[in-house]
Design an enzyme around this catalytic site. Structure first.
Site, PDB file in Angstrom:
ATOM      1  N   HIS A  57       0.824  -1.215   0.000  1.00 28.95           N
ATOM      2  CA  HIS A  57       0.000   0.000   0.000  1.00 28.95           C
ATOM      3  C   HIS A  57       0.859   1.267   0.000  1.00 28.95           C
ATOM      4  O   HIS A  57       0.487   2.286   0.585  1.00 28.95           O
ATOM      5  CB  HIS A  57      -0.958   0.012   1.197  1.00 28.95           C
ATOM      6  CG  HIS A  57      -1.955  -1.101   1.186  1.00 28.95           C
ATOM      7  ND1 HIS A  57      -3.119  -1.062   0.457  1.00 28.95           N
ATOM      8  CD2 HIS A  57      -1.945  -2.307   1.811  1.00 28.95           C
ATOM      9  CE1 HIS A  57      -3.796  -2.189   0.638  1.00 28.95           C
ATOM     10  NE2 HIS A  57      -3.096  -2.965   1.444  1.00 28.95           N
ATOM     11  N   ASN A  59     -10.267  -3.013   1.853  1.00 29.90           N
ATOM     12  CA  ASN A  59      -9.909  -2.951   0.442  1.00 29.90           C
ATOM     13  C   ASN A  59     -11.152  -2.639  -0.385  1.00 29.90           C
ATOM     14  O   ASN A  59     -12.258  -2.530   0.149  1.00 29.90           O
ATOM     15  CB  ASN A  59      -9.307  -4.283  -0.032  1.00 29.90           C
ATOM     16  CG  ASN A  59      -7.880  -4.486   0.433  1.00 29.90           C
ATOM     17  OD1 ASN A  59      -7.085  -3.557   0.491  1.00 29.90           O
ATOM     18  ND2 ASN A  59      -7.540  -5.729   0.763  1.00 29.90           N
ATOM     19  N   TYR A  72       0.297  -4.398  11.476  1.00 30.76           N
ATOM     20  CA  TYR A  72       0.121  -3.014  11.043  1.00 30.76           C
ATOM     21  C   TYR A  72       0.788  -2.040  12.001  1.00 30.76           C
ATOM     22  O   TYR A  72       1.544  -1.153  11.583  1.00 30.76           O
ATOM     23  CB  TYR A  72      -1.372  -2.688  10.894  1.00 30.76           C
ATOM     24  CG  TYR A  72      -1.895  -2.969   9.508  1.00 30.76           C
ATOM     25  CD1 TYR A  72      -2.449  -1.974   8.726  1.00 30.76           C
ATOM     26  CD2 TYR A  72      -1.813  -4.238   8.967  1.00 30.76           C
ATOM     27  CE1 TYR A  72      -2.933  -2.219   7.451  1.00 30.76           C
ATOM     28  CE2 TYR A  72      -2.284  -4.511   7.693  1.00 30.76           C
ATOM     29  CZ  TYR A  72      -2.833  -3.504   6.939  1.00 30.76           C
ATOM     30  OH  TYR A  72      -3.295  -3.764   5.673  1.00 30.76           O
TER      31      TYR A  72
END
Length: 490
Positions: free
Chosen positions: A60, A133, A343
């Protein structure tokens, strides 16, 4: 004569605030002589310039973002006690970052790739991050395979290029990817813009109400601009002519007051129905058919303000699915469980341990209070406050109230496969998706897949790739076999 400069901002200074005498000439040892180490303006400027970039996201990396507002349009208090969802008309400030997945920071926008849809709600109970997404499913169901998958999408360690052999070797050996690959190579694989695509939470999440009742939910963001997509030929042309096409479109639409919006829905499954549902409700390669669990409208998301600085607010924005608020929590989804760690860890490496202190990442409707201190870029915001708990100096305290309801577990620890439900296999939903397509959509899907698979150098990798689609639908397999064969004979 040129117009006079606007000097109302005051004199140019160094980072320490000292005025700069010259920003055009470096100090030198005489006319034409070597430069001097005592020129701190020069050294500070060059040293800062060398450090302007931070590591780009591993995935990303290429993205754009905007601020907006989420407005509740339906009462969902019977499902969740989350305060920002507590009443019709309630508004919450948001920040949404769109992205492609596989490309690096300088890659073009118009490529065949899933799009990230990472949304931050600045709620009064803390920030809630929904990291999704533009597809409702993903390529794998267990997070332990994520590094392997991404390695196939990135540059090969020997050739330095993305290799079709790697991509299709992994997909062929990972039949659970068949559903997502069918999505990716269909018409929606290349959105015309960020505004013209849907978003999905993708994972299953837990909602819990004031009575302690648990519901499993999936989020859907349906674009109010309508779905618009690019063909491969259109995308190839646009990527070469305007690599920033999607970023530019988003920024300019907001600048002219044409604010993009999405109607927000959830699918809701009572906790007791999960165990015997025909598909594993926590498998990220599966959807919940809407005939089983219809979408329920809950709100409206509008983007209405551009960032003032892309680096500060888009590149340094951080999202983590572990950022929950009271009334919302995780599910046993194996991909989600791994992302709860990865993350936050990625951003602590990339942006720094105090990345949450940056303005774009700070809570806006409440204040963060904890004992975390020091580290790079710590701004001293806590002053002399004690940095431990409990303390008797008026420090923050634990509430004793969990954000979500504990998930019941049993059995022995081990490397278990994801549990299978009655209708679970790796191909059924990919076949269903193919059979929903019109003849024209099927033809474009076959063309896109065949153009990619035909680049593979080994016959066994080609055969495995095609067999997965044949297992999804017999016609799908036959047409793809013929199309790939035709291209490989040329």
């Amino acid at each position: 004569m040129s117009e006079a400069l606007d000097n109302t901002a005051g004199p140019l200074t160094t980072e320490s605030g000292a005025p700069v005498s010259s920003n055009n000439q470096s100090e030198a040892a005489g006319v034409g002589g070597p430069l001097l180490i005592q020129d701190q303006v020069l050294l500070e400027k060059l040293a800062h310039f060398n450090r302007e970039r931070i590591p780009e996201r591993v995935v990303h990396a290429r993205g754009a973002g905007a601020y907006g507002t989420f407005t509740v349009t339906a009462d969902v208090s019977k499902y969740t006690r989350a305060a920002f969802l507590s009443g019709v008309g309630k508004e919450t400030e948001t920040f949404l970052r769109f992205s492609t997945v596989a490309g690096n920071l300088g890659s073009p926008d118009a490529v065949r790739d899933p799009r990230g849809f990472a949304l931050k709600f600045y709620t009064e109970e803390g920030n809630y991050d929904l990291v999704g997404n533009n597809t409702p499913v993903f390529f794998i169901r267990d997070t332990i395979k994520f590094p392997d998958f991404i390695h196939t999408q990135k540059r090969d360690p020997y050739t330095g290029s993305q290799e079709p052999d790697n991509v299709w070797d992994f997909w062929g050996l990972s039949p659970e990817s068949t559903h997502q690959v069918t999505w990716l190579f269909g018409d929606r694989g290349i959105p015309a813009s960020y505004r013209n695509m849907d978003g999905f939470g993708s994972h299953t999440y837990q909602w819990v109400n004031e009575a302690g009742e648990v519901f499993w939910v999936k989020y859907h963001f349906k674009t109010d601009q309508g779905i618009k997509c690019l063909t491969q030929a259109e995308a190839d042309k646009l990527a070469g002519e305007d690599p920033d096409s999607h970023q530019r479109d988003l920024r300019e639409s907001i600048e002219r007051g044409d604010y993009p919006s999405w109607t927000v829905y959830v699918q809701v499954m009572p906790e007791a129905e999960a165990a015997n549902y025909r598909f594993n409700p926590f498998d990220l390669t599966k959807v919940w058919p809407q005939g089983d669990y219809p979408k329920i409208e809950i709100g409206k998301l509008e983007l209405n303000r551009n960032p003032d600085n892309v680096f500060a607010e888009v590149e340094q924005s951080i999202f983590s699915p572990a950022h929950f608020v009271p009334g919302i929590g995780p599910s046993p989804d194996k991909m989600l469980q791994g992302r709860l760690f990865s993350y936050g860890d990625a951003h602590r490496y990339r942006v720094g341990v105090n990345g949450d202190h940056l303005p774009v990442n700070q809570p806006k409707a409440t204040t963060a209070r904890n004992g975390n201190r020091d580290g790079f870029h710590y701004d001293g915001r806590h002053g002399g406050q004690k940095n431990y708990e409990p303390n008797s100096f008026g420090g923050p305290y634990e509430t004793g109230q969990p954000l979500w309801k504990p998930i019941e577990v049993s059995g022995q620890t081990g490397e278990w496969e994801t549990p299978k439900h009655a209708d679970d296999n790796d191909f059924v939903q990919a076949g269903n998706l193919y059979r929903l397509m019109s003849d024209d959509e099927k033809e474009r899907l076959i063309t896109n897949l065949a153009d990619s698979i035909s680049l593979v150098s080994r016959d066994d990798i080609v055969d495995r790739a095609i067999s997965n689609f044949a297992n999804a639908d017999e016609d799908f397999g036959k047409r793809l076999t013929a199309a790939v064969s035709e291209r490989r004979q040329k």
